[in-house]
Design an enzyme around this catalytic site. Structure first.
Site, short mmCIF file in Angstrom:
data_model
loop_
_atom_site.label_atom_id
_atom_site.label_comp_id
_atom_site.label_asym_id
_atom_site.label_seq_id
_atom_site.Cartn_x
_atom_site.Cartn_y
_atom_site.Cartn_z
CD GLU A 198 181.47 86.31 23.78
OE1 GLU A 198 182.12 85.29 23.53
OE2 GLU A 198 181.16 87.16 22.96
CB THR B 119 186.38 88.91 18.25
OG1 THR B 119 185.68 87.73 17.83
CG2 THR B 119 185.38 89.94 18.71
N1 HSE Z 1 179.20 92.43 18.41
C1 HSE Z 1 180.45 91.74 18.43
C2 HSE Z 1 181.31 92.26 17.30
C3 HSE Z 1 180.20 90.28 18.28
O1 HSE Z 1 180.79 92.33 16.19
O2 HSE Z 1 182.47 92.57 17.51
C4 HSE Z 1 181.43 89.44 18.34
O3 HSE Z 1 181.65 88.97 19.63
#
Ligand code: HSE
Length: 313
Positions: free
Chosen positions: A142, A190
């Protein structure tokens, strides 16, 4: 007993057995992280869609990607989420990824590939890691994509159900909840979605967030869509990110009017997650799709539910 004819059959069976041939295949589900009040902590596995990953022993890692959005996914092991997983497990392989989950969707696309690769390579190389031990390993993948290692997508992708991922470890709860996720043809990275997250909150927001997160957790234990939906309320991260999703507020209102018990952004977006009671699922999906359509935005809806983690074939 094993005359010429039988030996031929035995050789045939060995050649056909993926295990004997040094291959494994794993299916990892889409996931939805945050659930409003649980930013970077809560996640759920969805019964669909999913990625399928096949790994085969090799001297060095090579990657091949097919399926949804594969043209946007790098096959260079240094840049692909599964390359970091193969490195972490010291498990070089030819890795074929069949994407069922579009990248940059908010549905844990990279986490699913990382989770499937971690489970398959762990078995292929007999590394002996437990599912829980594989969570931080898959999270390394990730980090390649988002620039940050967090476990809220990889934990449910590997373990299934509802997961609470904290620095102290992961807690997993099986839950039965009906869900609609609607994925508009909008791209939200993201990295960009993390840039708009407020750096500071008020004490009132902290109190509200703790209350909502606790309500949601109780709802998961009770399989209660009303509590889960109410517990997804969030006044910190979701409002900031909603600005990145054209039509979010209207889609949310339409889903609530159609019977959803709660609506929020799935992960970093742009997918929108609605909690429903089973009889309302179709109406909620149609209301969300119609609202995106009214704004000229193509979208697809998945009528799904909280599901299992990675399945090794
Ligand atoms: N918790 C993370 C976000 C999930 O909301 O940025 C996405 O990888």
């Amino acid at each position: 007993m094993f005359g010429g004819h039988h030996r031929g059959w035995v050789r045939y069976l060995f050649a056909c057995s993926p295990e004997m041939a040094g291959m494994r295949t794993a299916r990892a589900p889409a996931t939805s992280a945050n659930l409003g009040s649980g930013f970077d902590v809560f996640g759920i596995a969805l019964s669909r869609p999913a990625d399928v990953v096949r790994v085969e022993r090799a001297d060095r890692t090579t990657i091949e990607v097919t399926g949804a959005g594969s043209q946007f996914i790098p096959e260079d092991p240094e840049k692909n989420t599964v390359g970091a997983v193969a490195d972490a497990l010291d498990a070089p392989a030819h890795i074929q990824i069949d994407k069922g989950i579009r990248p940059a969707s908010g549905l844990g696309s990279s986490a699913a590939s990382a989770a499937a690769a971690a489970v398959a390579l762990n078995d292929l190389y007999d590394r002996g890691k437990s599912r829980t031990e594989l969570v931080p390993i898959a999270a390394k993948g990730e980090a390649v994509v988002s620039g940050d290692a967090h476990d809220d997508n990889v934990a449910p992708a590997i373990l299934g159900g509802f997961t609470i991922a904290t620095p102290g470890g992961v807690t997993q709860v099986d839950a039965e909840i009906s869900i609609v996720v609607t994925l508009p043809e909008i791209v939200v990275s993201t990295r960009d979605a993390r840039k708009v997250v407020p750096r500071e909150t008020t004490v009132d927001q902290l109190v509200e967030t703790v209350g909502n997160a606790a309500t949601l957790t109780a709802g998961m234990y009770r399989d209660d869509p009303t509590l889960v939906g109410r517990g997804m309320e969030d006044s910190v991260v979701t409002p900031a990110r909603a600005e990145l999703i054209d039509g979010y507020h209207d889609v949310r209102d339409a889903a609530l009017t159609a019977g959803a018990t709660g609506v929020t952004i799935s992960g970093a977006g742009p997918a929108v997650l609605a909690i429903t009671r089973r009889p309302d699922q179709r109406a909620v999906a149609n209301a969300m799709l119609d609202t995106f359509d009214d704004r000229g935005i193509d979208a697809r809806a998945y009528q799904t539910e909280i599901g299992d983690g990675t399945h090794l074939y």
